[in-house]
Design a protein around this motif. Structure first.
Motif, mmCIF file in Angstrom:
data_model
loop_
_atom_site.group_PDB
_atom_site.id
_atom_site.type_symbol
_atom_site.label_atom_id
_atom_site.label_comp_id
_atom_site.label_asym_id
_atom_site.label_seq_id
_atom_site.Cartn_x
_atom_site.Cartn_y
_atom_site.Cartn_z
ATOM 1 N N ALA A 330 8.268 -2.047 -7.038
ATOM 2 C CA ALA A 330 9.442 -1.660 -7.827
ATOM 3 C C ALA A 330 9.869 -2.710 -8.834
ATOM 4 N N GLY A 331 9.600 -3.986 -8.551
ATOM 5 C CA GLY A 331 10.026 -5.051 -9.452
ATOM 6 C C GLY A 331 11.082 -5.935 -8.838
ATOM 7 N N ASN A 332 11.200 -7.127 -9.367
ATOM 8 C CA ASN A 332 11.990 -8.181 -8.731
ATOM 9 C C ASN A 332 13.176 -8.659 -9.566
ATOM 10 N N SER A 333 13.788 -7.777 -10.321
ATOM 11 C CA SER A 333 14.873 -8.163 -11.219
ATOM 12 C C SER A 333 16.251 -7.753 -10.732
ATOM 13 N N ASN A 334 16.338 -7.175 -9.530
ATOM 14 C CA ASN A 334 17.610 -6.678 -9.009
ATOM 15 C C ASN A 334 18.286 -5.760 -10.017
ATOM 16 N N MET A 335 17.480 -4.876 -10.591
ATOM 17 C CA MET A 335 17.955 -3.926 -11.589
ATOM 18 C C MET A 335 17.471 -2.526 -11.230
ATOM 19 N N ASN A 336 17.921 -1.548 -12.009
ATOM 20 C CA ASN A 336 17.499 -0.169 -11.783
ATOM 21 C C ASN A 336 16.030 -0.010 -12.145
ATOM 22 N N VAL A 337 15.257 0.474 -11.192
ATOM 23 C CA VAL A 337 13.813 0.607 -11.392
ATOM 24 C C VAL A 337 13.468 1.590 -12.501
ATOM 25 N N ALA A 338 14.420 2.435 -12.881
ATOM 26 C CA ALA A 338 14.158 3.391 -13.958
ATOM 27 C C ALA A 338 13.753 2.702 -15.250
ATOM 28 N N ASN A 339 14.066 1.409 -15.374
ATOM 29 C CA ASN A 339 13.760 0.669 -16.597
ATOM 30 C C ASN A 339 12.479 -0.154 -16.505
ATOM 31 N N PHE A 340 11.696 0.040 -15.429
ATOM 32 C CA PHE A 340 10.491 -0.763 -15.234
ATOM 33 C C PHE A 340 9.270 0.129 -15.043
ATOM 34 N N THR A 341 8.181 -0.276 -15.667
ATOM 35 C CA THR A 341 6.959 0.520 -15.628
ATOM 36 C C THR A 341 5.802 -0.303 -15.083
ATOM 37 N N PRO A 342 4.830 0.287 -14.408
ATOM 38 C CA PRO A 342 4.628 1.714 -14.160
ATOM 39 C C PRO A 342 5.425 2.298 -12.996
ATOM 40 N N ALA A 343 6.420 1.569 -12.493
ATOM 41 C CA ALA A 343 7.222 2.082 -11.384
ATOM 42 C C ALA A 343 7.997 3.338 -11.743
ATOM 43 N N ASN A 344 8.324 3.500 -13.008
ATOM 44 C CA ASN A 344 9.110 4.671 -13.410
ATOM 45 C C ASN A 344 8.228 5.822 -13.881
ATOM 46 N N CYS A 345 6.933 5.732 -13.653
ATOM 47 C CA CYS A 345 6.033 6.836 -13.987
ATOM 48 C C CYS A 345 6.060 7.881 -12.873
ATOM 49 N N ASN A 346 5.736 9.112 -13.218
ATOM 50 C CA ASN A 346 5.755 10.201 -12.239
ATOM 51 C C ASN A 346 4.537 10.145 -11.330
ATOM 52 N N GLY A 347 4.742 10.539 -10.085
ATOM 53 C CA GLY A 347 3.634 10.730 -9.162
ATOM 54 C C GLY A 347 3.292 9.560 -8.285
ATOM 55 N N VAL A 348 3.679 8.344 -8.668
ATOM 56 C CA VAL A 348 3.350 7.177 -7.856
ATOM 57 C C VAL A 348 4.331 7.046 -6.699
ATOM 58 N N ILE A 349 3.983 6.192 -5.732
ATOM 59 C CA ILE A 349 4.911 5.842 -4.659
ATOM 60 C C ILE A 349 5.545 4.516 -5.036
ATOM 61 N N THR A 350 6.832 4.522 -5.312
ATOM 62 C CA THR A 350 7.550 3.340 -5.748
ATOM 63 C C THR A 350 8.168 2.625 -4.550
ATOM 64 N N VAL A 351 7.919 1.321 -4.440
ATOM 65 C CA VAL A 351 8.275 0.598 -3.219
ATOM 66 C C VAL A 351 9.274 -0.518 -3.497
ATOM 67 N N ALA A 352 10.424 -0.452 -2.841
ATOM 68 C CA ALA A 352 11.411 -1.531 -2.871
ATOM 69 C C ALA A 352 11.133 -2.484 -1.714
ATOM 70 N N ALA A 353 11.752 -3.663 -1.767
ATOM 71 C CA ALA A 353 11.513 -4.685 -0.749
ATOM 72 C C ALA A 353 12.730 -4.884 0.136
ATOM 73 N N SER A 354 12.469 -5.064 1.432
ATOM 74 C CA SER A 354 13.528 -5.356 2.387
ATOM 75 C C SER A 354 13.318 -6.739 2.980
ATOM 76 N N SER A 355 14.396 -7.296 3.525
ATOM 77 C CA SER A 355 14.357 -8.627 4.122
ATOM 78 C C SER A 355 14.105 -8.536 5.625
ATOM 79 N N ARG A 356 13.926 -9.681 6.244
ATOM 80 C CA ARG A 356 13.708 -9.718 7.690
ATOM 81 C C ARG A 356 14.913 -9.197 8.455
ATOM 82 N N GLU A 357 16.085 -9.299 7.871
ATOM 83 C CA GLU A 357 17.298 -8.792 8.501
ATOM 84 C C GLU A 357 17.475 -7.290 8.290
ATOM 85 N N GLY A 358 16.637 -6.674 7.454
ATOM 86 C CA GLY A 358 16.718 -5.244 7.219
ATOM 87 C C GLY A 358 17.594 -4.844 6.061
ATOM 88 N N ASN A 359 17.954 -5.798 5.202
ATOM 89 C CA ASN A 359 18.720 -5.491 3.996
ATOM 90 C C ASN A 359 17.782 -5.351 2.802
#
Length: 598
Positions: A330-359
């Protein structure tokens, strides 16, 4: 109308995905129809069958009658269980007893028959760094991977890692198949010959300002950067050798890795990355020999801030149409992924990151286009000694190299980023495809999202369907199959909370009378499905109610196939799935739907 509420899954809608790491960085109304599970389809050994007889039959209570019945089928009675079923000896250990199973199935006295499977303890792998891999096994925010290994380990699946290439590592050597170097600029490639068949990572180190300046005139990069060996770290998470008494365990440890080099000095070009997507999935790229190891899964832990280009979308569409699942960070800018590519392309599986604490990790992009979250780690750097990681145990440990510019000794180090989260999902996708090779990319995506668990911690802005759960997802294969049909729309559409109705469209060329048993397959991710009213709208505007709202139905998601009497005259045109959330407090999105008219 009031309804009971429970904690909602963090997030909302979905669609595509993208990006690199934080440390180090890298650029670039009818009844629902559902199939029942077939418990006789297994790939683990067994030597007996468990047979349940219908109440009232002699065999249900008499061991003599049950023994006689088993003998008629060429087998012998072993014993009766506490539940009243009987155990029948097959005479030898097997993974296939189709004829005997069918004989019991055909017997009108039998209620059910299933293999008496031989189970094994879930022993931890003996890899020396496995204890550091909280992301695989910890209850709080791990991905629950070990429980999946009893039924699939990724065998027979190739995962393409479109990244910086591959630097030799003994924990990956047996997993690597022939890849390709798609970096067409020989100066950036550092190999002096541009594209070639050697995907070796030559190092992506750069000096301060060597890659130009940003929009504000600041040097890029702002400081000297050493080589990341990023692709090798990603590859280890997916498929590092496991139970080899060294290093780490890979998620799909019997899968193969195909390294495709697209990132080099100062990043990677869209044109090179798009060609790599095409080639990895079995498409033709001019001047490049055919791929002899077509990948069923692609991982792209890369991206940039932009809308989805036609170049990317065409390449992704081609890969998906050829049956390859595309996973993007998804990208590492703490921003809306809609503004980042190829994460904002159709059909892919877009993945955000979680921490060890589950946040949600502090750096992870978010938004309605996120599909799923996976462990990406969250380390901190010391203020007294800049560059020193003070919490390495909270990162994602994987295969790496000690060289600061060119390759040095192999090692293992923690990274953090959505680049680390994406290969967790690519590995899970490989486990799914290995278990059931006929799965389509849309079905893989649906399985992962539908079987996610509630986000353990907090997430503002949207983290998709929740935190991926490997064991639950793998166990769901053949249990709750995603809907299927002739015409399909897999573009995600966000459903506003207690808002106006939204629609997703499918164009049809069918004219005349549609079938009286028109099938509508619906896959909607939503944290309180009783909120939803769902209609099928024909090209002439006729609306067919598929589902009413129900304040007492608090279950997650709508995964169903509806039969609709749409036998009235219809013209070719646009059919719409119309969905409205009529109560407040929960969110979701249309993940996919399909239509079979004849």
């Amino acid at each position: 109308m009031n309804k009971m509420r429970r904690t909602s899954v963090c997030a909302a809608a979905v669609s595509a995905a993208v990006l690199s790491v934080v440390a180090p960085s890298a650029t670039a109304a009818p009844a629902q129809i559902q199939s029942q599970p077939d418990s006789t389809q297994v790939n683990r050994p067994f030597e007996r069958l468990i047979v349940g007889y219908k109440p009232g039959t002699a065999e249900a209570s008499s061991d003599t009658a049950a023994s006689d019945d088993a003998r008629k089928k060429g087998k012998s009675l072993h014993r009766r269980t506490a539940s009243g079923a009987v155990v029948v000896d097959l005479g030898s250990k097997t993974t296939n007893a189709d004829s005997t199973i069918q004989a019991f199935k055909n017997d009108p006295k039998v209620a059910y028959v299933e293999p008496d499977l031989l189970m094994q303890p879930f022993a931890d792998p003996n890899d020396t760094e496995y204890s550091r891999q909280w992301d695989l096994f910890e209850a709080t925010a791990g991905m629950n991977v070990p429980g999946a290994w009893s039924s699939t380990t990724g065998a027979g699946v190739t995962v393409a890692v479109i990244d910086t290439g591959y630097v030799a590592h003994s924990d990956l050597a047996s997993k690597v198949v022939a890849g390709y170097d798609f970096v067409s600029d020989s100066a950036r490639a550092r190999d002096n010959n541009g594209r070639d068949s050697n995907p070796a990572d030559e190092g992506d180190w750069v000096a301060r300002g060597e890659c130009g300046t940003d929009a504000n005139g600041n040097p890029v990069p702002a400081a000297d950067q050493g080589s990341s060996w990023h692709g090798t770290h990603v590859a280890g998470t997916i498929a590092a050798a496991t139970n080899n008494s060294k290093g780490i365990a890979g998620i799909a440890y019997d899968a193969k890795i195909q390294p495709l080099r697209v990132l080099a000095k100062c990043g990677g070009a869209t044109s090179d990355i798009a060609d790599a997507i095409t080639w990895a999935s079995g498409g033709t790229v001019s001047g490049v020999p055919a791929n002899q190891n077509v990948a069923k899964v692609i991982n792209m832990s890369l991206g940039g801030q932009s809308s989805c280009s036609t170049t990317y979308q065409n390449a992704i569409n081609g890969a998906i149409n050829r049956g390859t699942t595309v996973v993007v960070a998804a990208g590492n800018s703490n921003m809306n992924v809609a503004n980042f590519t190829p994460a904002n392309c159709n059909g892919v599986i877009t993945v955000a990151a979680s921490s060890r604490e589950g946040n949600k990790a502090f750096y992870s992009n978010f938004g309605t286009r996120i599909d799923i979250a996976a462990p990406g780690g969250e380390t901190r750097r010391g203020t007294d000694t800049p560059g020193t990681i003070t919490t390495p145990e909270n990162g994602i440990w994987s295969t790496l190299n000690a060289g600061t510019t060119t390759p040095g000794a192999e090692n293992y180090k923690p990274y953090q980023g959505t680049s680390m989260a994406a290969p967790h999902i690519a590995g899970l996708a490989a486990l799914l495809v290995a278990k059931k090779p006929s799965l389509t990319p849309a079905e893989v995506k649906d399985l992962i999202k539908t079987n996610a668990r509630t986000f353990p911690g907090t997430c503002s802005g949207g983290c998709g369907a929740g935190l991926a759960d490997a064991t639950k997802t793998v166990n769901a294969v053949d249990t709750t199959p995603p809907p299927s049909g002739g015409l399909e729309n897999t573009t995600d559409v966000a459903i506003p909370d207690r808002g106006t109705a939204v629609t997703s469209s499918i164009n049809s060329t069918v004219t005349g009378n549609a079938s009286a048993t028109t099938k509508v397959g619906v896959d909607i991710v939503h944290t309180y499905r009783g909120d939803l009213v769902i209609d099928l709208v024909a090209p002439d505007g006729t609306a067919y109610r598929l589902k009413n709202s129900s304040s007492s139905d608090s279950a997650d998601n709508v995964v169903a196939t509806y039969t609709v009497n749409a036998s009235s005259e219809v013209a070719a045109g646009t059919w719409k799935l119309r969905v409205q959330d009529v109560y407040s407090g929960d969110t979701g999105y249309i993940n996919a739907w399909n239509l079979t008219l004849r």
